[in-house]
Scaffold this active site. Structure first.
Site, PDB file in Angstrom:
ATOM      1  N   ARG A  99       0.832  -1.192   0.000  1.00 49.87           N
ATOM      2  CA  ARG A  99       0.000   0.000   0.000  1.00 49.87           C
ATOM      3  C   ARG A  99       0.874   1.253   0.000  1.00 49.87           C
ATOM      4  O   ARG A  99       1.921   1.307   0.643  1.00 49.87           O
ATOM      5  CB  ARG A  99      -0.877   0.001   1.248  1.00 49.87           C
ATOM      6  N   THR A 387      -8.496   0.129 -10.421  1.00 50.02           N
ATOM      7  CA  THR A 387      -8.159  -1.067  -9.655  1.00 50.02           C
ATOM      8  C   THR A 387      -8.329  -2.314 -10.516  1.00 50.02           C
ATOM      9  O   THR A 387      -9.114  -2.337 -11.466  1.00 50.02           O
ATOM     10  CB  THR A 387      -8.978  -1.165  -8.354  1.00 50.02           C
ATOM     11  N   GLU A 407      -5.894   3.967  -7.611  1.00 51.56           N
ATOM     12  CA  GLU A 407      -7.038   4.657  -7.013  1.00 51.56           C
ATOM     13  C   GLU A 407      -8.079   4.995  -8.072  1.00 51.56           C
ATOM     14  O   GLU A 407      -8.608   4.088  -8.696  1.00 51.56           O
ATOM     15  CB  GLU A 407      -6.576   5.855  -6.191  1.00 51.56           C
ATOM     16  N   ASP A 427      -7.880   8.227  -0.257  1.00 48.88           N
ATOM     17  CA  ASP A 427      -8.558   7.231   0.577  1.00 48.88           C
ATOM     18  C   ASP A 427      -8.474   7.564   2.063  1.00 48.88           C
ATOM     19  O   ASP A 427      -9.101   6.899   2.884  1.00 48.88           O
ATOM     20  CB  ASP A 427      -7.969   5.839   0.333  1.00 48.88           C
ATOM     21  N   SER A 451      -7.953   0.934   2.832  1.00 49.50           N
ATOM     22  CA  SER A 451      -8.361   0.407   1.538  1.00 49.50           C
ATOM     23  C   SER A 451      -9.560  -0.516   1.713  1.00 49.50           C
ATOM     24  O   SER A 451      -9.879  -0.949   2.827  1.00 49.50           O
ATOM     25  CB  SER A 451      -7.189  -0.372   0.916  1.00 49.50           C
ATOM     26  N   SER A 452     -10.217  -0.827   0.611  1.00 48.91           N
ATOM     27  CA  SER A 452     -11.256  -1.863   0.597  1.00 48.91           C
ATOM     28  C   SER A 452     -10.809  -3.090  -0.186  1.00 48.91           C
ATOM     29  O   SER A 452     -11.597  -4.025  -0.370  1.00 48.91           O
ATOM     30  CB  SER A 452     -12.544  -1.317  -0.025  1.00 48.91           C
ATOM     31  N   GLY A 473     -13.360  -2.107  -7.542  1.00 53.07           N
ATOM     32  CA  GLY A 473     -14.682  -1.540  -7.308  1.00 53.07           C
ATOM     33  C   GLY A 473     -14.763  -0.538  -6.186  1.00 53.07           C
ATOM     34  O   GLY A 473     -15.849  -0.271  -5.678  1.00 53.07           O
ATOM     35  N   GLY A 474     -13.636   0.029  -5.750  1.00 53.90           N
ATOM     36  CA  GLY A 474     -13.692   1.012  -4.682  1.00 53.90           C
ATOM     37  C   GLY A 474     -14.245   0.406  -3.407  1.00 53.90           C
ATOM     38  O   GLY A 474     -13.970  -0.741  -3.063  1.00 53.90           O
TER      39      GLY A 474
END
Length: 567
Positions: A99, A387, A407, A427, A451-452, A473-474
């Protein structure tokens, strides 16, 4: 290997396969290995590396570098990633954290305007302010040191060839270039993504990227330090700090000091399976495991996956999990994330007891964990076209499930040496405090934004691989991945059919249903239960591989342009 010899060697590397035009993919089975990525070029690059004797990690390097070229809107070496790795010989699952980090000059209020109000998303995202220190290359180098079978340089060969000879622009890439309002703001990106007349690159137009080829050649030959120190690093810093209208704060020291991390995965039972995901700073593992742990108290097998009853239950479990996510999850190197309490079976049972099977609960409150009980909910980032996710199973049974991102679509729109830089710092929570409480996900020096991303690996009750899956997909990544897991484990679908199920999400707000699918027929039933229903385009990018008694079986999301291939 000297640069000249490397270029000579790779010139003939699977050239015909690399130049094949992308085609849509359905599921595919295999016995020896299998690869599923978001673009045919990346799938073929990974497959070629495995055929040369490479491991899943070697193939992941090849896939990521190819995606940097052919899917630049989504991921690349200017961004970050999370990887789960399963070692079949030892049974060990490792979580690799690449990350992005905030620069040393980052402050909690960096996304507030002069009046103390949050910047608009694109005010913050386009330019240098939101560029985090890229982590994907250091992460891949760390994983390669642990699990690589081929040399570091060998895994770079397919992408160097493809960047040198060119690839045809896909319909998806063309459409995204045409739709973007910000690519023209900076000269490098404007010139790369448009033709001489200023029009978006046409479908089928061959795009050569010699600058990226040179960058990859340098990192292949000199190692990952060639990216984080020296001329490449200097160009990154100059682009970030010199971004007109929105300069950033990154320094050469920020790049040189970046560390990828090997972390312990978060694992929990779901019925008879064991599921492992990424720990913080990603919320993907914890939140998906919370949703599944809550749903384990309901008999989903008795319900049709497209029924109002099934969608309702998943939405309620998601509300509860997202309430906890927004309150408690941040970078665990800086804040205490109550992971054990969040996955405690008694706690999840108590959360499940809050669910009515015929009435929407409305906005859920987070659970109570000591002195963080009053933490305010944090904003959820918007879904974009960015992503990517890919999954690889190699001939030794090792597995990579990796989600990678810059992002939002095309990231910061800053292009350096043939690749785009991320805007991942968006984010972070734009408001660092609310009602006197510090955000768990506030910006700060060296912090990693929440993050997701949710790369996931599932094992059966005897510890054998069952499924590897993930998605872009955020903030909606988590329900997309949960949907696919439920499709395979509870509804008995194969990977391709589970991926193709209609998407639905609830991020502790409205219940979103995928427009143009069978879910449109249940909207009225959900509204009668009290749901606020919205119909929208929910573009997941799920890729998955199942391990079955008959071999490996993979799936690629029909909503994107991926390919599954193996032998």
């Amino acid at each position: 290997m000297p640069t000249a010899r490397l270029l000579h060697k790779v010139t003939g590397f699977a050239l015909a396969a690399c130049l094949l035009a992308p085609t849509a993919a359905a599921g595919e089975g295999a016995q020896r290995f299998l690869v599923a990525t978001a673009n045919p070029h990346a799938t073929r690059a990974a497959g070629e590396i495995i055929r040369l004797g490479g491991s899943a990690v070697d193939a992941a390097i090849a896939a990521q570098l190819a995606l940097t070229l052919v899917e630049p809107q989504s991921s690349g070496i200017g961004g970050g990633a999370f990887m789960l790795h399963y070692d079949a010989e030892t049974g060990n699952v490792a979580a690799y954290d690449g990350r992005e980090t905030a620069p040393a000059a980052a402050t909690p209020d960096m996304f507030l305007d002069a009046d103390g109000e949050p910047l608009g998303f694109h005010e913050a995202a386009v330019g240098g302010l939101a560029v985090g220190v890229p982590g994907v290359l250091r992460m891949l180098a760390l994983a390669h040191g642990d699990h690589g079978r081929l040399s570091w340089a060998r895994a770079f060969e397919p992408a160097i060839v493809l960047a040198s000879v060119g690839f045809p622009v896909s319909p998806r890439l063309h459409a995204l270039i045409a739709a973007d309002e910000h690519l023209g703001r900076f000269a490098a990106a404007r010139g790369y993504f448009h033709d001489d007349a200023g029009a978006p690159l046409a479908v089928g137009r061959k795009r050569i990227n010699r600058e990226l080829a040179a960058t990859l050649r340098a990192v292949a030959v000199r190692g990952v330090r060639a990216f984080y120190e020296g001329d490449i690093a200097r160009d990154i810093v100059d682009a970030v700090r010199g971004a007109e209208g929105n300069p950033g704060r990154m320094s050469m020291a920020d790049l040189a000091l970046y560390e990828a991390k090997a972390r312990l995965p978060v694992c929990a039972p779901y019925r008879s399976w064991r599921i492992c995901g990424m720990p913080p700073p990603s919320s993907g593992g914890l939140t998906s495991l919370q949703i599944l742990g809550i749903l384990s108290h309901f008999d989903l097998t008795a319900l049709d996956p497209n029924s109002a009853a099934a969608v309702h239950l998943v939405a309620q479990a998601s509300r509860l999990a997202y309430a906890d996510r927004n309150a408690y999850i941040g970078d665990s190197d800086f804040v205490a994330v109550p992971m054990t309490q969040m996955l405690d079976s008694a706690y999840l049972a108590a959360r499940a007891a809050l669910i009515s099977e015929n009435r929407d609960m409305g906005p859920a409150e987070p659970g109570v964990f000591g002195d963080r009980a009053e933490a305010p909910p944090m904003a959820i980032g918007a879904e974009g076209a960015s992503t990517t996710h890919f999954v690889i199973v190699d001939p030794w049974g090792d597995v990579v499930s990796m989600t990678s991102s810059i992002e939002s679509v095309f990231g910061s729109r800053l292009m350096v040496r043939g690749f785009l830089l991320n805007n991942q710092l968006t984010d972070f929570a734009f408001r660092p405090t609310r009602e006197g409480h510090a955000a768990a996900n506030q910006a700060g020096p060296g912090r990693r934004p929440r993050s997701s991303m949710a790369p996931t690996i599932v094992f059966d009750d005897e510890g054998r691989l069952s499924l590897a899956v993930g998605s872009p997909g955020g903030a909606r990544i988590i329900p997309y991945v949960v949907k696919a897991i439920l499709g395979v484990l509870d509804w008995g679908l194969d990977a391709q059919d589970a991926i193709a199920l209609a998407n639905h999400t609830n991020l502790n707000g409205a219940t979103a249903l995928e427009a143009g699918t069978a879910l449109e027929d249940i909207a009225a039933d959900l509204e009668a239960m009290g749901h606020e229903v919205v119909m929208r385009k929910l573009t997941s990018g799920l890729h998955a591989i199942m391990a079955t008694p008959g071999g490996l079986f993979g799936g690629a999301d029909p909503r994107r342009e991926g390919l599954v291939h193996g032998e």
